[in-house]
Every structure is written in C-alpha cells, then in structure tokens.
Design a protein around this motif. Structure first.
Motif, PDB file in Angstrom:
ATOM      1  N   LEU A 342       0.829  -1.209   0.000  1.00  0.00           N
ATOM      2  CA  LEU A 342       0.000   0.000   0.000  1.00  0.00           C
ATOM      3  C   LEU A 342       0.861   1.256   0.000  1.00  0.00           C
ATOM      4  O   LEU A 342       0.570   2.218  -0.715  1.00  0.00           O
ATOM      5  CB  LEU A 342      -0.929  -0.011   1.220  1.00  0.00           C
ATOM      6  N   LEU A 345       2.567   1.862  -3.410  1.00  0.00           N
ATOM      7  CA  LEU A 345       1.620   2.463  -4.361  1.00  0.00           C
ATOM      8  C   LEU A 345       1.344   3.915  -3.984  1.00  0.00           C
ATOM      9  O   LEU A 345       1.285   4.797  -4.854  1.00  0.00           O
ATOM     10  CB  LEU A 345       0.329   1.642  -4.373  1.00  0.00           C
ATOM     11  N   GLN A 346       1.187   4.162  -2.684  1.00  0.00           N
ATOM     12  CA  GLN A 346       0.974   5.539  -2.229  1.00  0.00           C
ATOM     13  C   GLN A 346       2.157   6.430  -2.601  1.00  0.00           C
ATOM     14  O   GLN A 346       1.979   7.566  -3.058  1.00  0.00           O
ATOM     15  CB  GLN A 346       0.784   5.525  -0.706  1.00  0.00           C
ATOM     16  N   LEU A 349       2.178   7.205  -6.304  1.00  0.00           N
ATOM     17  CA  LEU A 349       1.160   8.225  -6.586  1.00  0.00           C
ATOM     18  C   LEU A 349       1.595   9.587  -6.067  1.00  0.00           C
ATOM     19  O   LEU A 349       1.346  10.614  -6.691  1.00  0.00           O
ATOM     20  CB  LEU A 349      -0.173   7.817  -5.937  1.00  0.00           C
ATOM     21  N   TYR A 350       2.250   9.563  -4.906  1.00  0.00           N
ATOM     22  CA  TYR A 350       2.742  10.806  -4.308  1.00  0.00           C
ATOM     23  C   TYR A 350       3.715  11.510  -5.252  1.00  0.00           C
ATOM     24  O   TYR A 350       3.686  12.730  -5.403  1.00  0.00           O
ATOM     25  CB  TYR A 350       3.430  10.486  -2.982  1.00  0.00           C
ATOM     26  N   PRO A 355      -0.459  13.498  -2.384  1.00  0.00           N
ATOM     27  CA  PRO A 355      -1.617  13.000  -1.641  1.00  0.00           C
ATOM     28  C   PRO A 355      -2.540  14.146  -1.242  1.00  0.00           C
ATOM     29  O   PRO A 355      -2.160  15.309  -1.273  1.00  0.00           O
ATOM     30  CB  PRO A 355      -0.988  12.355  -0.404  1.00  0.00           C
ATOM     31  N   TRP A 631      -3.082  10.105   4.017  1.00  0.00           N
ATOM     32  CA  TRP A 631      -2.465   8.957   3.341  1.00  0.00           C
ATOM     33  C   TRP A 631      -3.484   7.822   3.328  1.00  0.00           C
ATOM     34  O   TRP A 631      -3.852   7.305   4.369  1.00  0.00           O
ATOM     35  CB  TRP A 631      -1.214   8.496   4.082  1.00  0.00           C
ATOM     36  N   SER A 632      -3.938   7.462   2.143  1.00  0.00           N
ATOM     37  CA  SER A 632      -4.919   6.375   2.042  1.00  0.00           C
ATOM     38  C   SER A 632      -4.226   5.034   2.131  1.00  0.00           C
ATOM     39  O   SER A 632      -3.195   4.798   1.498  1.00  0.00           O
ATOM     40  CB  SER A 632      -5.688   6.476   0.723  1.00  0.00           C
ATOM     41  N   GLU A 637      -9.269   1.894  -3.140  1.00  0.00           N
ATOM     42  CA  GLU A 637      -9.139   3.294  -3.550  1.00  0.00           C
ATOM     43  C   GLU A 637      -7.803   3.543  -4.240  1.00  0.00           C
ATOM     44  O   GLU A 637      -7.726   4.218  -5.271  1.00  0.00           O
ATOM     45  CB  GLU A 637      -9.272   4.225  -2.340  1.00  0.00           C
ATOM     46  N   LEU A 638      -6.733   2.972  -3.673  1.00  0.00           N
ATOM     47  CA  LEU A 638      -5.413   3.197  -4.258  1.00  0.00           C
ATOM     48  C   LEU A 638      -5.293   2.558  -5.643  1.00  0.00           C
ATOM     49  O   LEU A 638      -4.650   3.114  -6.537  1.00  0.00           O
ATOM     50  CB  LEU A 638      -4.331   2.646  -3.334  1.00  0.00           C
ATOM     51  N   ARG A 641      -7.121   4.917  -7.982  1.00  0.00           N
ATOM     52  CA  ARG A 641      -6.321   6.133  -8.204  1.00  0.00           C
ATOM     53  C   ARG A 641      -5.093   5.849  -9.053  1.00  0.00           C
ATOM     54  O   ARG A 641      -4.729   6.622  -9.945  1.00  0.00           O
ATOM     55  CB  ARG A 641      -5.891   6.723  -6.856  1.00  0.00           C
ATOM     56  N   GLY A 642      -4.427   4.703  -8.782  1.00  0.00           N
ATOM     57  CA  GLY A 642      -3.240   4.358  -9.541  1.00  0.00           C
ATOM     58  C   GLY A 642      -3.538   4.110 -11.002  1.00  0.00           C
ATOM     59  O   GLY A 642      -2.827   4.591 -11.894  1.00  0.00           O
TER      60      GLY A 642
END
Length: 672
Positions: A342, A345-346, A349-350, A355, A631-632, A637-638, A641-642
C-alpha cells in the motif's frame, strides 16, 4: 548512532585537537557533514575558532576531471602493462564523464576492472561490449556467478539487503542479515556468500569477531543492484508461480480421479486413503502457493521502490500496481507485506500526484483526531481554533472561542463530543455544531494532552504543571495524579479502560490505576518522552522520545524493543486498529513500523508534528506546520487512483516512448 556516545567521541576529538603535534583527519561523505556541525555545537573548538566549515579546515575531494582521468588511466595501465588504445581511453573518459563532465573514481575502478577482465583494449571492442552501464552490470554478475548457481538467489538478496530505498548503503550486522535471509529460507548460505562478496571487494567487512558488520563498497552501486537484480528476482518468482500452477492442475486431475473412484463401492478404502493423501498435498501446495505469491508481491514492491529511487515514476507506478493487483486477488497475506504494498503504491502516486492535503489554519497544527466512524477529522492549532473536516478536505466547521493556543484534541468514543486542551490551563468540551458545553478548570499551567476513556465517561489530562487530572464528563474533578517531576507531555487510556499511561519531560513513563494508584515507573529513554500509546489489545505500550527512539514496553515495565530510525525527536505515535502497525511522526519524517520493531516504510522525509490512524485502518492522517495530509491505506481506492493516474499519463502524453507506452499497456484499459 547513540547521541550520548557521540558526545564522548566529540570530547575525545576536542582533546586531540588541543594536544600539541597531533592532527585530526576525518574522511567522510558529503551527506554526513552535519555530524561536524553537531561536534562544533556540543564542545568548544577554540583552536579552530569554532568554525569547523572554514575553507582552510574542510577540504573537498571530488571526482576526476576528464583530463585527470586520462592521466590516471594512462599511468595505471602503463604500470600494469595493460595497454589501451588512446582512442578507447578518449571514448571511455567521455562515457564516464557523461552529463556532469566528471569521472567518479569508483566507476572508473569498476569499469577498468571489467575492461581488464574481458581483455578489452581497443575502441572497437569497447563499442561492441560497452557502454559503461553494461560493464558495471557484468562486473556485478561475475561476482554473483562466483557464488555458484545454487547460491545465486541468496547473493542477489544479500546485495539487495545491503541497500535501502533512499539510494544509500546501510551498515548491517550479521544478525540482521541472517534475519532478512531467514525469511526467505536462504540464511544457511550467508557465510559462503559473504566471504565471496567481501573477497571480491564488493562488500566491506567493517569489523571482525562477534560483531561483524558489512556495507556495500559504494553508493554508486545501489541503483544497479536495486534495479537490475530485482528484475531477475521477479522472473524467478514468476517461474515458481508457473510451476505451482502446473501442480495445481495436477491436483485437480487427481481430485477428479478420486471422485470417480468414490462412485465404485469396492474402491471406497482406496478413495479414503487417497483423500487423506490429497488433503495433505493440497495443504502443502496451498502453503507453497501463498509463499510464492507473497514473494512475487514483495518483488514487485521492492522493484517499485528501486525505480522510484531512480526517478522512474511511471515504471514505479506500474510495478506497484502489479503488486497491489496480486494483493487484491490473494488472501492470507501478512499485515507487514500488505502495508508495504500500500505504501509503495501511495509513494508512486505521491511522486506523480501529491496526496490529499488541506490547509486553512493560520498557524501550526498541534493535534489531530479521528471520529470513531472514520468520517471526520478534528484539528487543533496554535491559531486558537478547532476545525472539523471531511476526508475529502471539505471544511465543515471552525470552533472558536478559546483565548489561547490549542494543544490537544480528542473525539469522544460515541463521536458526539470533542475535548480540547489549551495553553490557558483549561479543557473545553464541544458539540459537533460548535456549541461549547463545558470548560474544565483546575490545572495551574497549560494543558498538553487530553484523552477520553473507552466508555466515554471520563477524561484525563496532562499539563505543564507536572500533574495528571481525571475528570467526569460533567466536569467534576475526580483525582489529581502526581509524581512526575517535569512537564507531562502525553496521557492515554488503555483500550480496556483499566489504566492510564503518561509520558513526561522527566524521561519517564508512568502507569496509573483509575483510583490514582501509581503502578509502575518505566525508565529507559535518555530525553523527554513526547508520546505514549497503548496497543489495541492493551498488552503493549509504545513511547516516543526526543532521544530519537521509540520503545515498546510490557505493562510490567519490561522493555520489548527499541526502534531506531528517526534522525530527530519523535513527536507522535499511533497504532493501527489491528495493532500490527505503529505510525510515528518526528521532526524528520513519518514512519511505519511492525509490532516486532521492524521499520516497514518511511512515508515522507519532512518533519511532522502529529500522526493518527483512522479507526477503520484505511487512512493515516499527519499534520505538518499548517497542513493536514491524508495517506490512504485503502487498497481499492489506491488501485483506482493508480490506474486512473496511469490512464491520465497515457492520454495526456501523446508522444510517449515505446517503453512508456508498453508500461502503460501492462495494466490496460480493462483495469482502469
């Protein structure tokens, strides 16, 4: 790493400086210069006018200029009777200098070694075998091959464990390496592989004996190791998955055969025996499948981390999406693996899209708290206001009326009330619509921390008056808990409601019963304790300190683990609802740790004041200056978003290279 031991060392260096005829020469990388400043701050250095950075004291040894590099090559090759074509030297130096126009000595050493190993002496041979990147890869590959085919996987893993996601080469002791390799059943190969890597010059052995420590020879090699060798790791895991898929099909075939046998009564005994055997085989295959799937997930994740460290954001996003997709399709994956996916991936995306964050306070945020339903966030600030937010950043309400800066905020367990602590010595209770219900007065100095009991009937508060107070909800003062000899920085109820933990500037943690009885004084920190938090099962206490460490304690005061990783004071701690993960905020970063004390991830390398998990475990909120950052940790959701981010990248970059288009095609429109 211990600040107190560093002070002793600084004092020793000071005495050396003050001794006639003694010179002190230190060799260090540029990113460690801050230790010189620390030395300068801790002890007086009158002999050098307290100016450690003076240009007559600090000398820079940099890379070679192209001209110097040519002279070095010519001199060394002449001494070794390994003659290189002048045209080859010219092109080699240009290749090594690259865009920066300088030649790194370590790169010259590695490439030169490989030229000699492959007997490349002419420009034509170099052009056929080069450029430098291929030579470096082959140099590493040769060392790994020296370990033998049966040890190749262990060698790649060991090199990987001697790097980190920041592109540096941490020092690891033998026990740490054994632990890392044990998780992948490769620990029995450690001694042989280490011996070969050390003798090859690829790894330093910093100390012999019972406390052996090891380090990769140079930061320059980190990117190659994390990037190229993880590709091989992923391929290996994919091959294992193919093999286990064959085993699964064979298992299904045998199940069908046994089902046929069961139709015939005279084969009943055989069928039963076969069923037992099949169950054992199925269980074994499932364990192996889960292990291989986990390895594949981890491989994609660490590959994503390596790509991100190399500023290859698109590739990192795709690899993290592959890991997340496998995680989404799997079950029984351990919590630390899940959180690592997670966060990878966060982070991807960051890098491509920051975020969610919101910023409407006029001064620094001092505290944040989630509502029990995980839908609202309350923030307290030095601007004397409380603010209520939706997770999408919508500001619902600003609660005003305080006469001084707010220091702490906490939701009641039913989510209907908010308690705030203030520098005006009071605690205030608010309704969600902003109505001020009650002001609790009694502290003689600023309130630093407030916490509701699990049943919502009690409130505890800590203060700079060195005391802890226990209140009923209607405002009655039940008890004053005294014992700390300095400011109380943090108070917390145990989840079972039986105990209160408090941390203080006096370096101690204290455990109290609700009747005010002091059960335990826990000592171990060497500086102020800034945050205390119970694990959800009430069996463990985590404490953060200005001494840069986090410590885990049993309720009887027995230390469980010391978590080292922050480079500055720890300011806030929060356990995930399942108790598997601890989040920490410090003036240097936000980090996630496993319950056994392993550092799982560094979320951000900026300083944060507060951190808090949502009660459903899907979100982590952190506060930095005037900003709240969300931070999800929600996999669904991630993933969305990804995939959306990859789609947007594909559609908004019409001139994508073939490599980038192929990467984006890896996830495909069917996943968007």
């Amino acid at each position: 790493k211990d600040p107190e031991k560093r002070k002793i060392f600084y004092k020793f260096l000071q005495e050396c400086l003050n001794t006639p005829y003694v010179k002190v020469i230190l060799s260090m990388q540029e990113d460690y210069i801050h230790y010189l400043l620390e030395w300068n701050r801790f002890v007086p250095l009158e002999l050098i006018n307290n100016n450690i950075l003076d240009k007559d004291i600090l000398f820079y040894f940099g890379n070679f200029s192209p001209t110097d590099a040519k002279l070095v090559i010519e001199n060394f090759t002449k001494q070794a009777h390994f003659y290189l074509d002048p045209a080859l030297i010219e092109e080699l130096v240009n290749d090594l200098a690259g865009e920066i126009g300088e030649v790194r000595p370590i790169e010259l050493q590695v490439v030169g070694t490989q030229l000699q190993e492959e007997n490349i002496t002419t420009l034509a041979q170099y052009r056929q075998s080069g450029p430098k990147a291929k030579l470096v890869k082959r140099f590493l590959e040769e060392v790994i091959k020296d370990c033998g085919p049966e040890n190749e996987h262990a060698a790649r893993l060991l090199l990987y464990f001697l790097t980190d996601e920041n592109g540096t080469r941490p020092v690891k002791n033998k026990l740490e390496l054994v632990k890392s390799l044990s998780e992948l059943d490769e620990a029995d190969k450690l001694d042989l592989v280490l011996e070969i890597l050390v003798k090859s010059g690829l790894v330093f052995q910093l100390q012999k004996g019972s406390t052996e420590r090891y380090q990769l020879v140079h930061d320059y090699l980190v990117a190659f190791i994390r990037h190229d060798y993880l590709v091989a790791f992923i391929r290996q895991q994919q091959n294992l998955l193919v093999n286990f898929e064959k085993q699964r099909k064979e298992l299904l075939k045998r199940q069908a055969e046994i089902a046929q046998l069961r139709k015939q009564r005279w084969f009943l005994a055989i069928a039963v025996a076969g069923g037992v055997t099949l169950a054992i085989l199925a269980s074994w295959v499932e364990v192996q499948r889960r292990r291989v799937v986990t390895s594949a997930i981890v491989a994609h994740t660490v590959f994503s981390e390596a790509l991100l460290a190399s500023d290859q954001s698109v590739e990192a996003l795709i690899e993290s999406l592959k890991a997340a997709k496998k995680l989404h399709q799997s079950f029984g994956i351990q919590a630390d693996t899940r959180i690592r996916v997670l966060i990878a991936l966060q982070q991807a995306l960051y890098r491509m899209q920051r975020p969610k964050h919101f910023e409407k306070h006029n001064d620094n945020i001092t505290s944040v708290s989630f509502s029990p339903n995980s839908k609202l966030i309350a923030s307290a600030s030095a601007d004397k206001t409380l603010k209520l937010w939706h997770l999408d950043g919508t500001l619902l309400k600003t609660l005003e009326g305080d006469s001084s800066l707010l220091t702490s905020v906490s939701f009641s367990p039913d989510g209907q009330l908010i308690a705030s602590g203030s520098a005006d010595n009071s605690i205030k209770l608010w309704q969600l619509d902003g109505t001020l219900l009650k002001t609790l007065k009694g502290h003689t100095d600023a309130v630093t921390s407030v916490s509701f009991s699990p049943d919502g009937q009690l409130i505890t508060s800590g203060s700079t008056d060195n005391s802890i107070r226990l209140w009923r909800l209607e405002g009655t003062l039940i008890k004053i808990l005294k014992g700390h000899t300095d400011v109380v920085t943090s108070v917390s109820f145990s989840p079972d409601g039986k105990l209160i933990a408090s941390g203080s500037v006096d370096h101690s943690i204290r455990l109290w019963q609700l009747d005010g009885t002091l059960l335990k004084i826990i000592k171990g920190h060497t500086d102020a304790v800034t945050s205390v938090s119970f694990s959800p099962d009430s069996k463990l206490i985590a404490s953060g300190s200005a001494d840069h460490t986090i410590r885990f304690w049993q309720l009887d005061g027995t230390p469980r683990a010391i978590l080292k990783g922050h480079n500055d004071g720890v300011t806030s701690l929060s356990f995930s609802p399942d108790g598997h993960i601890l989040a920490s905020a410090g003036t240097d970063s936000v980090k996630l740790w496993s319950r056994d004390g392993t550092l799982l991830e560094t979320l951000d390398n900026f300083g944060y004041k507060q951190v808090s998990f949502s009660p459903d475990g899907k979100v982590l909120v952190s506060a930095r200056d005037k900003r709240i950052v969300i931070w999800s940790l929600d996999l669904d959701e991630l993933l969305v978003r990804g995939c959306n981010q990859a789609r947007d990248y594909l559609t908004t970059h019409p001139n994508l290279s073939e490599r980038e288009r192929h990467l984006c095609d890896d996830i495909g429109p069917q996943h968007w």
